[in-house]
Structures are given as C-alpha cells and as structure tokens.
Design an enzyme around this catalytic site. Sequence first.
Site, PDB file in Angstrom:
ATOM      1  N   ASP A  87      19.014  13.477 -18.966  1.00 36.53           N
ATOM      2  CA  ASP A  87      19.986  12.581 -19.597  1.00 36.53           C
ATOM      3  C   ASP A  87      21.285  13.353 -19.826  1.00 36.53           C
ATOM      4  O   ASP A  87      21.279  14.585 -19.898  1.00 36.53           O
ATOM      5  CB  ASP A  87      19.444  12.033 -20.929  1.00 36.53           C
ATOM      6  N   GLU A 150      17.234  14.301 -24.445  1.00 33.54           N
ATOM      7  CA  GLU A 150      17.615  15.521 -25.154  1.00 33.54           C
ATOM      8  C   GLU A 150      18.884  15.318 -25.963  1.00 33.54           C
ATOM      9  O   GLU A 150      19.038  15.857 -27.047  1.00 33.54           O
ATOM     10  CB  GLU A 150      17.816  16.668 -24.151  1.00 33.54           C
TER      11      GLU A 150
HETATM   12 ZN   LIG Z   1      21.661  20.109 -22.646  1.00 33.88          ZN
END
Ligand SMILES: [Zn+2]
Length: 464
Positions: A87, A150
């Site tokens: 992501d 994340e």
């Molecule tokens: Zn990162």
Amino acid sequence: MRETDRIIDGCAQEMIECLREIIRIPSVKEQPAPGAPFGRNINKALEYTLSLCRRLGFETANVDGYAGYAQFPGQKEEQLGILCHLDVVPAGEGWLHPPYEGVYENGVIYGRGAVDDKGPAISAIYALAALKRAGAAFRRTPRIIFGCDEESGWECMDYYASKIGMPEMGFSPDADYPIINTEKGIYHAQLKKKISRGENYSISIHGGTRANVVPDCAQAYIKGNTAPLIEKLNDYDCSENNLSYIVKEGALEITAKGISAHASQPAQGQNAFFSLLELLDKLSLGGEEGHIIQMLNCAFINKTDGSGIPGLKIEDEFGALTINLGLLDAGDYYGGQPDEISLTVDVRFPVSYNYQYVENQIAKFFHGWSLIRGHVQLPHHTPEEHELIQALKRVYKEYFGREGKCLAIGGGTYARALKTGVAFGITPEGEISPAHNKEESITAEQLILNAKVFAAAIEELACK
Ligand SMILES: [Zn+2]
C-alpha cells in the site's frame, strides 16, 4: 563477488520493468470490496506481486487480501521473514513526473511507492529468487511477507499474526540503512476539560490534523472587547512569528502558520500552536481561559523534549522522549464543544520506560482534566549481539565498505511486529528519504544494489 550478484545483474531490466508496472497500480487505501479489505487497487497490487512470485518459482499465499507471502521452503519450518508493504500514501500535489505512471528517466524510476515500499519489495523478490537459482540450500524458510495496510491501521499485520503467525526473526526494508534495532514507544492521549467563559472574552481555538503530525496552521477566534487586544497586536511583531490577524464582525481572528513534520521528530517542524499560544498569553485574556493558555505555554512551547511537564524529560542510551501537541480545540466557533477545551498529544518514549510512567506524569500535570488514552505501541528493541544484527553488519560492511551502525528511531516499522526484528535499508546513510513526498523516486542502481544486499543477508541468515 557472490553468485547472486551476477544473477541479479542479469535481471536488472526485468526488475526495473516490474517496479514500473506495480507503481502504475495506485494502491491507496479505499473502501473495502469483497476479498479486498483495503479496496480494489491494493488488492490488484497484491495479486500482481503474488503472480510475479509464482512466475519466479515461489510458493505463494494470499491471506484473504490482508496480506500475502512468497517463500521457498527450507529444511526447517523456522522462518526468516522479510516484511514489505504494497500500500502507498496518497500522491499529493506538485509532481513533475506523474505519480502513477512509472516514468523511467536517466536511470531513475519515479512514482509513489518507488522507495516506500514497492521498490524494496521488488528487490526482495529478486534477491530471494536469485538465491534459489544459485542453488542455495535453505536451512530456515525464507518468506517475504507483503502487508497491505502499513500506511494506515496495520490491520494487515494484526490479521496475519492471528491467522498465520509471525516469523520469530526477520527484517523490514522500509526505512534507513544501516540497521534500526530500536524503536521508541508511542503513546497518544486526549485531554479534556470543561471551562467557564471569561468575563471579558470568549475564545475559540482550532488547529492540527492528526496527533502524529506537527500542525502547520492554528487559529484563534476572540469575541468581546477586542479594541485593547488590537492595540497590543499592533505592538507585537506578528510577521516575525508567522502570525496574522483580521477583525471581523467585531471579533478578532488570529492565524498562526508553522512547518509540518512527523511527530516522531517534532523539533524538525515548527508547531503553529507555539506562536499562537505565546501571543494569546501576551494578550492577558484573564479568566480560566487565560489561566489555561498560560499552563499550555508552560507545558508545550518549544519543549518538544517534554521538559515543560515535570518528570517527562527522560532519555536512555537509545534516545530521548519527544512530545507533539498535535490537535487543540476550544470553544464552538470552529465546530468544537462550547465551554470545553480538548487537546491531543503524541509522545515517543525511550525503550527503558513504559507508557504508564508517561501517562502518570501527564495526568499529574493535567490534574482535573479527563485523560483518554489513545493509540499505544510498546517500544521495540533487538540487542546488537543477536545473530540477526551480526549477520546484517557483515553484509553491510561487504557492500558499503563501512561499519553497519545500529540506530534508534521514534517512528514505527514492521520490525515491531517481530519478536526479533530490525529495519534494514533502504535509504542510504546520510540521505533523506523521498518517501511520502512528491517526486518519490529510486535509481535503478539502488534497486539492483538493494537486491544484492538482501540476497547476501538472506544467504547469511537462512542458508548458513
Ligand atoms: Zn513504508
């Protein structure tokens, strides 16, 4: 020269093309869809990555769209984890090279995710594939884990940990070289208090976007007898302090500008609340509001080391505490509660302390306020003597010709998700990472070098 170096050189063009392709998938968190808990684009990036890995001979698994992994089974089930994420943060404005086109120009690949963290993921994939092609015998099972959340809530790792279980040991190429083995604890708290209106003025204050960002704008709106205040303002050097004010509908609105920064390094920014609160204090507004402004001045202004709150200025051998006043709302003019003040702090505390200590000091200082504990992350530390760090140090020396020093940071990486884990790469020592900025990019040379470094690291840790 290691055998894997030669193999990776032979894949250089392929690696560049793969990175360009995955950059073209704008994998920013979106509304969930069936099988895609973080949205379709993140899911596309995960599918793309897993199919690339299968083409290269890996065993792969998609963990319900939350994460995925690719591995070559070793003699032992014990794993060496390499933790990356697919992501990305939103592109933002001001790009010269469009963020999702994978432009490759003069040896540089541009785009959101180039260094954070798609480039490192591609390097890790080709590193492990090269080791396999070199005929490596894996003692531990090397597994690359691809997280999909994340940048937001870390739901990916929570899900992965509960469904599959984390490897005991590993590294995450999602920060800086050489080796980050210490990450401070993170503690967020909101503090609230009912306030009685002053006799002369009613004040509203607003600023900040998130607890973990140093606010670059803050405002105050003051109603009442503003004439004497305006007189004082005329004597005050507003522009020097990045302040401006306007008089509207008989009220006074003051705007303070600052410089944004990440809350893990608040001294690198300039908190807009500091100049605003300092000015408000000088205006001597009186009443309970004036008293609170004075108190906030003592607690926060230019005291990002915690020195404004007794007992909070603490440090250990790995670093010092930092505190960021991220949000502050008072009064109802900007949409807050009337007769209430609320503020949110982000504290990064040294590894040898616990969050209860931090909370106690804050609660004592803000006696009479209600304290609502927010996000808490325990500190993370892997001892320098550990086999993991010793191996990474050898590899670092081999490829960079320098000692691989251990670093401590205030931010959080996937290394925290591991019992024994460090961040390893990829920003070269002494350079500032372009992550999260416009024009994020990586040179092809770095992309290839990182793959060689990771291959050597995996060889040291999973084969020997
Ligand atoms: Zn990162």
